[in-house]
Design a protein around this motif. Structure first.
Motif, mmCIF file in Angstrom:
data_model
loop_
_atom_site.group_PDB
_atom_site.id
_atom_site.type_symbol
_atom_site.label_atom_id
_atom_site.label_comp_id
_atom_site.label_asym_id
_atom_site.label_seq_id
_atom_site.Cartn_x
_atom_site.Cartn_y
_atom_site.Cartn_z
ATOM 1 N N GLY A 258 0.901 -1.246 0.024
ATOM 2 C CA GLY A 258 -0.111 -0.101 0.127
ATOM 3 C C GLY A 258 0.559 1.116 -0.009
ATOM 4 O O GLY A 258 2.084 1.352 -0.065
ATOM 5 N N TYR B 238 -1.252 8.301 -0.227
ATOM 6 C CA TYR B 238 -2.455 7.661 -0.619
ATOM 7 C C TYR B 238 -3.607 8.939 -0.611
ATOM 8 O O TYR B 238 -4.382 8.775 -2.004
ATOM 9 N N ASP C 212 -4.189 0.051 1.509
ATOM 10 C CA ASP C 212 -4.101 -0.854 0.623
ATOM 11 C C ASP C 212 -4.761 -0.540 -0.449
ATOM 12 O O ASP C 212 -5.578 0.536 -0.387
#
Lengths: 911, 194
Positions: A185, A191, A234
């Motif tokens: 991830g 992210y 992830d």
């Protein structure tokens, strides 16, 4: 076995050296064969070379950084991780740690390196993250023991949000290693950035993270080093926490090797940007420490930066910042567009972050779960626990709860549009110098951008089904204005608009602040007579009057009146408005005659200039009527108000806020006049309308409630209802204005009156004394409102038969009222009445008679013929004559009472 | 920033000392060492202050800075420069060792640090001990393999890159790399846990 033993002979060393170099140059798989051949039966040589080769592999990165790099970190007590990029060093590819073989390096920190490794002992084929800790140091056994214990504890953590620890042990050269579940991830921050997550999605991630942290906390395991790099998300969007408890393990390690309690060891080991104050100071770490780090993560995800910029700071400076300074408000960094898209309140998030980042652990959220719950509330639009119940907050909440309708948004947009039009409109064109026009155009563009943002936020698609509140629109506008530093005039204009809208919504405190900023900027940049500047000054002065700061408003009104008159003519809108302001100041001072004169003058001028049906004529009529009501000139007031209502209903519609205000004044005068049925009807209608359009906690609702229903209950003898209603009025006003405000004093004074009527005399006395003290603090000494409290307190004293004590209070109240309200106003009559009652009780009948006769005469002129005050006056006079033993004087009064008030039984005097 | 305090014509003087030292003049070597010691220490302190505590000591930069300040490059060959850098690394080692020793002494309540620093209590972690241990072990390593010892000194204490070390020692970069791996492994065994 690690000690090389006594120095080797040069020859032996050269032998080892040479073989070592050859083996190193050979491919790894051929080394064993090479050594076997080269060493023959010299097992010692082979062992020594093998040990050296093993050490070569284990020592990858050892001493890779020049010692000088450590000098500063050592001296400054900072972790090297902050100041240097991970040393390159040779990699450990192929190295074995227990059953794991290193595939590649995937990360490095100050104290450890992380590799992708595979378990290939034939038992499992599993890819893991292998964390290899620093091997160097003393007291190896103790450290290994602790390491084992911690490792087993950590291995017990089984949660979908926590990367599991699978295994651990001691590898080549004594390095400790941990095998962990390999999470595929991205670090949390990356992210969020790469997926372009909106605020709500970011908050939901943090909620999930909190759940994992909570799970570990329940097992008494503290992470100690929470930061985005330790939280991987992830592909399915699930966050996973890495390195749970590793920091503690490392700290223990340090502690053991240092042989003393750690001082800054904890800081050395962790990333200072995420360290809680107690960590920075080397104090014990608790679950609250993780809550702090979660707060930092939250702050970073929302604002794109950390609460404190610690780059290049010494430990003492870090300590000072982290332990004593507040981080910059989140709002300063937030992108308003992002916030609005999430339909979230910046202020709520601010409070949550601040609670999580509290300096004292005990003031933070009690647990990660509590933080998660509050985030959940923010996400669902419920009030968050972190918000302290300040008045500003409560005000904000009521606006927020009151989801603004299209009409309200339209009103705000209209206000902004009007401001924008003023910038480019005809008024300006006469001064059309080229440069100036360009500047205006730039400003207009800024405003257009602002408008655009507002519209975007109110677009349902943008707002994702959440209605955008007026408050949020204003917050966005504010953020936008704050960001406009490079264009101070456009910024000032926006602030002025925002301030005016806040004022219209009853948010006088914010309004004042914004208008002041706007006026300061405009005063610096513009000529004194610039219409924009004058408008801002006017708006500010009007807000000041509403906040009870009329003395501060007076010079502003005067300045605008003078400048506007000289620049635009005495009958210009601004000049007249400023003069209306001066009249309102006179009224607020209690100088009613002056106020009436000013309003009458204004009324005449407005009727001439604008026609009798103009809205501003209605406003002046209503203002004038207000003063007349105060003075007790009720019939004239009622007449003016009826006219005002008719004008406004026709011009604006019956529901318009200004029509409502005019109706409120009419209702108030009806109450004072004693026409309770009409007043009650009008008041109820008005309250329903205002609650619907303004929200139930708007100060105007309190005004209506105070002036109509509450007072009517009081006059009708329903004192319990009256007390409840006055308390409600006081609560709304305290929430809106704070406790030291004249309107609060008035409402509480009325509470005292209801208590008096309910016979709760001690309570009434305490309330009234407090109110009197408050008024003496915030009002002029001869203000009519002080006379009311003096009077009320005196009445309480009369009821408890402290007549002599009451007398001076009543005399002061009478004197103030006669001066300020006029010698024949109904309230002046009330003071006379009760002074008469007091003197009657003291046996000073002659003095009492004069006062009571006069007060009855005034009441007959000013109040409705069935008003309870008139009854009380007649009754008091009758009682006086009976006590004075002059029944021939009492008899006609008794007859009059029986005629006028057939329902009333004989009762005591007093009001 | 005031120039480094060096008696006389600093550059010429140092350059001359360097030339004499290279020629095998032992007093010149000692004098040069002392001059470098003072200069590097002062430069180190200045560097730390300049970075207001945020950066680590950049020894490479220091050594090059010292060279530029103290030497007249026009009179020196590349070999002289390499020689100077090598000597600077030796001096830097001494500066650092003294510094870390002082840190340890400070921790034990000893005298104040002479170099650079304003902070009072200085936490001493393993690194200080490690530096001192490396210094100690280096003497033993040099006894077995002088070149390996020099490589460690130049790299670890002097902060020089492998090509710079190769130049200073007059060997190939590959040799430097190989010597380093060997020395590192040896030190690992010498200093490692146990």
């Amino acid at each position: 076995m690690n000690r090389p033993g006594p120095p080797l002979s040069p020859d032996r060393w050269h032998q080892i050296e040479a073989l070592f170099e050859r083996a190193l140059d050979a491919p790894a798989e051929q080394r064993a064969e090479l050594l076997r051949q080269a060493c023959g039966d010299d097992a010692e040589l082979r062992a020594q070379v093998e040990r050296l080769l093993e050490a070569e592999q284990a020592s990858a990165g050892f001493l890779a950084e020049p010692a000088g790099r450590w000098a500063a970190s050592l001296l400054e007590g900072l972790a090297e991780e902050r100041t240097t990029e991970p040393a390159r060093g040779e990699d450990r590819t192929g190295a074995r740690f227990g059953p794991y073989q290193v595939l590649e390096e995937i990360g490095a920190g100050g104290m450890s390196r992380v590799y992708r490794a595979v378990r290939d002992d034939g038992v499992f084929a599993q890819t893991v993250a292998l964390k290899v800790l620093r091997p160097f140091g003393a007291q190896r056994e103790e450290r290994e023991r602790r390491f084992r214990v911690e490792r087993h504890l950590l291995a017990s953590l089984e949660h979908p949000g926590i990367a599991r620890i699978l295994d651990g042990g001691t590898g080549p050269g004594g390095s400790q290693y941990l095998a962990m579940e390999l999470v595929d991830g991205l670090p949390l921050d990356r992210y969020c950035a790469e997926r372009g997550l909106d605020v709500a999605a970011r908050l939901r991630l943090v909620v999930e993270i909190c759940a994992a942290v909570q799970y570990a906390h329940q097992r008494l395991i503290v992470h100690r080093d929470l930061k985005p790099a330790n939280i991987l998300v992830d592909a399915s969007g699930r966050p996973r926490l890495l390195d749970f408890g590793i920091a503690k393990l490392l700290a223990d390690d340090q502690e053991v090797s240092a042989g003393a309690p750690p001082t800054r060891t904890g800081l050395l080991l962790m990333t200072p940007e995420y360290a809680a104050p107690e960590q920075v100071r080397g104090e014990p770490v608790t679950t609250a420490t993780d809550v702090y780090a979660l707060g930092v993560v939250l702050y970073e995800l929302l604002s794109g930066r950390r609460p404190f910029d610690l780059a290049g700071l010494r430990p003492s400076e870090i300590d000072e910042l982290v332990s004593h300074r507040s981080p910059a408000p989140l709002a300063a960094h937030l992108d308003p567009a992002v916030m609005a898209a999430g339909g979230l309140s910046i202020a709520d998030l601010e409070s949550i972050v601040q609670k999580a980042l509290a300096k004292e652990p005990e003031r933070r959220y009690g647990s990660a779960a509590e933080l998660a719950e509050d985030l959940g509330r923010a996400l669902s639009g419920h009030p968050v626990l972190a918000r302290p119940a300040t008045r500003r907050y409560r005000w904000a909440r009521f606006v927020r709860r009151h989801r603004w309708s299209v009409a309200a948004v339209a009103a705000i947009v209209a206000a902004v549009l009007a401001a924008a039009m003023a910038l480019v409109g005809g008024e300006r064109r006469t001064r059309a110098e080229r440069n100036r026009a360009l500047a205006e155009a730039a400003k207009a563009r800024q405003i257009a951008g602002f408008l655009h943002d507002l519209f975007r936020a109110s677009d349902p698609a943008e707002a994702r089904g959440l209605e955008v509140t007026a408050r949020e629109l204003l917050e966005r506008g504010l953020a936008r204005a704050d960001a406009l530093d490079e264009d101070p005039l456009a910024q000032a204009q926006l602030r002025a608009v925002i301030g005016s809208v806040h004022s219209a919504l009853g948010g006088y405190e914010v309004a004042e602040a914004q208008l002041r900023l706007a006026l300061d900027a405009q005063t610096r940049a513009l000529a004194r007579t610039e219409p924009e500047r004058l408008d801002t000054a006017l708006a500010l002065a009007q807000v000041l009057v509403r906040r009870g700061a009329h003395e501060a408003a007076a010079p502003l009104f005067a300045e605008v009146a003078t400048l506007a008159a000289s620049d635009e003519g005495g009958a210009s809108r601004r000049a007249l408005e400023a003069r209306a302001g001066l009249a309102s100041v006179a009224r607020a001072r209690g100088d009613y005659d002056d106020a009436v004169a000013r309003y009458e003058q204004l009324l005449a001028e407005r009727e001439v200039a604008l026609g009798a049906e103009d809205e501003s004529v209605a406003a002046t009529l209503a203002d004038l009527a207000d003063v007349l009501v105060d003075q007790g000139r009720l019939d004239r007031a009622g007449e003016l108000l009826a006219r005002a209502c008719a004008i406004l209903d026709a011009a604006l519609g019956a529901d318009h806020p200004r029509s409502l205000v005019a109706k409120q004044r009419l209702a108030k005068s009806l109450v004072e006049w004693g026409r309770f049925d009409e007043a009650e009807r009008l008041g109820s209608e008005l309250l329903a309308l205002q609650r619907r359009t303004l929200g139930p906690e708007h100060p105007e609702v309190a005004n209506t409630l105070n002036a109509t229903l509450a007072s009517i209950s009081l006059y009708r003898g329903d004192f319990a209802t009256a007390e409840t209603r006055y308390r409600e009025v006081a609560a709304i006003r305290i929430a809106a204005f704070g406790p030291e405000h004249p309107d609060v004093a008035t409402a509480l004074g009325n509470v005292g009156m209801a208590q008096l009527e309910l016979g709760r005399l001690a309570q009434a006395e305490a309330t009234t004394r407090a109110v009197l003290a408050l008024k003496r603090r915030i009002l002029e000494p001869r203000h009519a409102s002080i006379a009311s409290s003096l009077h009320l307190l005196a009445v309480v004293l009369l009821r408890t038969e402290r007549f002599a004590e009451a007398e001076p209070l009543l005399r002061e109240s009478l004197s103030i009222r006669a001066e300020r309200l006029g010698p024949r106003s109904p309230r002046t009559a009330s003071s006379m009445h009760d002074l008469g009652v007091a003197l009657t009780s003291l046996g000073r009948y002659g003095e009492a008679e004069a006062l009571l006769v006069e007060s009855v005469a005034i009441r007959k002129e000013t109040v409705a013929p069935d008003h309870p005050h008139l009854w009380a006056g007649l009754e008091a006079l009758a009682v006086l004559y009976e006590l004075w033993d002059r029944p021939e004087m009492a008899a006609p009064l008794r007859r009059e009472i029986a005629e006028r008030f057939p329902d009333r039984a004989a009762a005591q005097g007093g009001e | 920033m005031s120039p480094i305090q060096v008696e006389g014509d600093g550059r010429r003087d140092t350059t001359q000392l360097l030339l004499e030292a290279r020629g095998g003049d032992e007093p010149a070597r000692v004098a040069l060492f002392e001059r470098l010691y003072g200069a590097l220490r002062e430069l180190a302190g200045r560097q730390l202050r300049r970075r207001s505590g945020g950066g680590a000591l950049q020894t490479t930069e220091l050594v090059h800075e010292a060279y530029l300040k103290l030497c007249d490059a026009s009179e020196l060959t590349a070999t002289d420069r390499a020689h100077f850098l090598a000597l600077s690394a030796r001096v830097m080692r001494q500066v650092l060792v003294d510094h870390f020793r002082a840190g340890v002494a400070e921790k034990r309540g000893g005298g104040a640090l002479r170099v650079e620093l304003e902070e009072g209590a200085i936490p001493v972690d393993d690194r200080g001990e490690l530096v001192l241990a490396v210094d100690d072990a280096l003497a033993r390593l040099a006894a077995q393999s002088e070149r390996a010892g020099r490589v460690v000194e130049l790299k670890f204490f002097g902060g020089l890159t492998e090509p710079e070390i190769a130049e200073a020692l007059g060997v190939s970069v590959r040799t430097v790399s190989s010597e380093w791996r060997k020395a590192r492994a040896w030190l690992w065994l010498e200093l490692g846990p146990g």
